[in-house]
Design a protein around this motif. Structure first.
Motif, PDB file in Angstrom:
ATOM      1  N   GLY A   8      71.172  48.603  -4.858  1.00 33.85           N
ATOM      2  CA  GLY A   8      70.719  49.462  -3.779  1.00 33.85           C
ATOM      3  C   GLY A   8      69.852  50.601  -4.268  1.00 33.85           C
ATOM      4  N   ALA A   9      69.590  50.658  -5.540  1.00 27.70           N
ATOM      5  CA  ALA A   9      68.791  51.741  -6.102  1.00 27.70           C
ATOM      6  C   ALA A   9      67.323  51.558  -5.755  1.00 27.70           C
ATOM      7  CB  ALA A   9      68.967  51.768  -7.616  1.00 27.70           C
ATOM      8  N   SER A  10      66.593  52.613  -5.887  1.00 22.54           N
ATOM      9  CA  SER A  10      65.168  52.587  -5.578  1.00 22.54           C
ATOM     10  C   SER A  10      64.377  52.007  -6.745  1.00 22.54           C
ATOM     11  CB  SER A  10      64.702  54.013  -5.296  1.00 22.54           C
ATOM     12  OG  SER A  10      63.324  54.037  -5.082  1.00 22.54           O
ATOM     13  N   ILE A  27      66.773  39.182  -8.818  1.00 26.69           N
ATOM     14  CA  ILE A  27      67.753  38.253  -9.399  1.00 26.69           C
ATOM     15  C   ILE A  27      68.998  38.991  -9.873  1.00 26.69           C
ATOM     16  CG2 ILE A  27      68.179  36.703 -11.347  1.00 26.69           C
ATOM     17  CD1 ILE A  27      65.211  35.827 -11.053  1.00 26.69           C
ATOM     18  N   ASP A  28      68.810  40.058 -10.650  1.00 25.64           N
ATOM     19  CA  ASP A  28      69.940  40.755 -11.273  1.00 25.64           C
ATOM     20  C   ASP A  28      70.761  41.606 -10.315  1.00 25.64           C
ATOM     21  OD1 ASP A  28      69.111  39.640 -13.659  1.00 25.64           O
ATOM     22  OD2 ASP A  28      68.146  41.464 -14.392  1.00 25.64           O
ATOM     23  N   GLU A  29      70.097  42.253  -9.377  1.00 20.71           N
ATOM     24  CA  GLU A  29      70.789  43.227  -8.540  1.00 20.71           C
ATOM     25  C   GLU A  29      71.017  42.794  -7.103  1.00 20.71           C
ATOM     26  OE1 GLU A  29      69.215  47.197  -9.038  1.00 20.71           O
ATOM     27  OE2 GLU A  29      68.627  46.705 -11.102  1.00 20.71           O
ATOM     28  N   ALA A  40      69.096  46.371   1.855  1.00 14.29           N
ATOM     29  CA  ALA A  40      69.583  47.539   1.114  1.00 14.29           C
ATOM     30  C   ALA A  40      68.592  48.695   1.127  1.00 14.29           C
ATOM     31  CB  ALA A  40      69.905  47.152  -0.325  1.00 14.29           C
ATOM     32  N   THR A  41      67.292  48.388   1.136  1.00 15.68           N
ATOM     33  CA  THR A  41      66.286  49.446   1.018  1.00 15.68           C
ATOM     34  C   THR A  41      65.592  49.789   2.323  1.00 15.68           C
ATOM     35  OG1 THR A  41      64.522  47.876   0.501  1.00 15.68           O
ATOM     36  CG2 THR A  41      65.787  48.797  -1.377  1.00 15.68           C
TER      37      THR A  41
END
Length: 145
Positions: A8-10, A27-29, A40-41
């Motif tokens: 969920g980070a920018s 892929i990772d997050e 999420a964004t």
């Protein structure tokens, strides 16, 4: 650009008209699902990027910067294509594709790929890799609902 490793980070420029996000982040997050990143964004328009080196028959190793834009608010992809040309890593040939999700289900929907002086099979394979790895087809369907 703020970049962290928390879900969920920018990962984008907050004042950009579209979010530019590496495929590795999707892929990772976000479990390889672009729609999860969008949820999420709150992004409406996203360009998924992938730098890659390919061993091309009879030409050796070549570097490409593949970018697939999934948009809902763009009438044409020119500004995004220009930005990919401008920001591609040094030594990488840009390969840009546009998926206008807002046209899904209409006769004029399609995936538009910039002309690049490489073989069609290679170009389509590079774009398809991003589409598959980021679950872009499912994302377009979800955006149309």
């Amino acid at each position: 650009m703020a970049k962290t490793t928390k879900r969920g980070a920018s990962h984008h420029y907050s004042d950009a008209p579209a979010h530019f996000v590496p495929l590795a982040v999707i892929i990772d997050e976000y479990d390889g699902v672009l729609d999860q990143y969008i949820s999420a964004t709150g992004a409406g328009d996203v360009v998924v990027t992938m730098p890659v080196t390919v061993d091309v028959a009879r030409e050796g190793k070549q570097k490409f910067f593949v970018a697939v834009a999934v948009t809902t608010a763009f009438d044409d992809p020119e500004a995004l294509s220009d930005e990919i040309e401008r920001t591609a890593p040094k030594g990488h040939r840009p390969v840009f594709a546009w998926v206008p999700a807002n046209l899904f289900g209409r006769d004029d929907f399609g995936i538009f790929i910039d002309e690049v002086p490489i073989g069609e099979v290679l170009k389509n394979s590079l774009v398809n890799e991003v589409i598959e790895q980021a679950a872009i087809e499912a994302t377009v369907v979800a955006l149309s609902k």
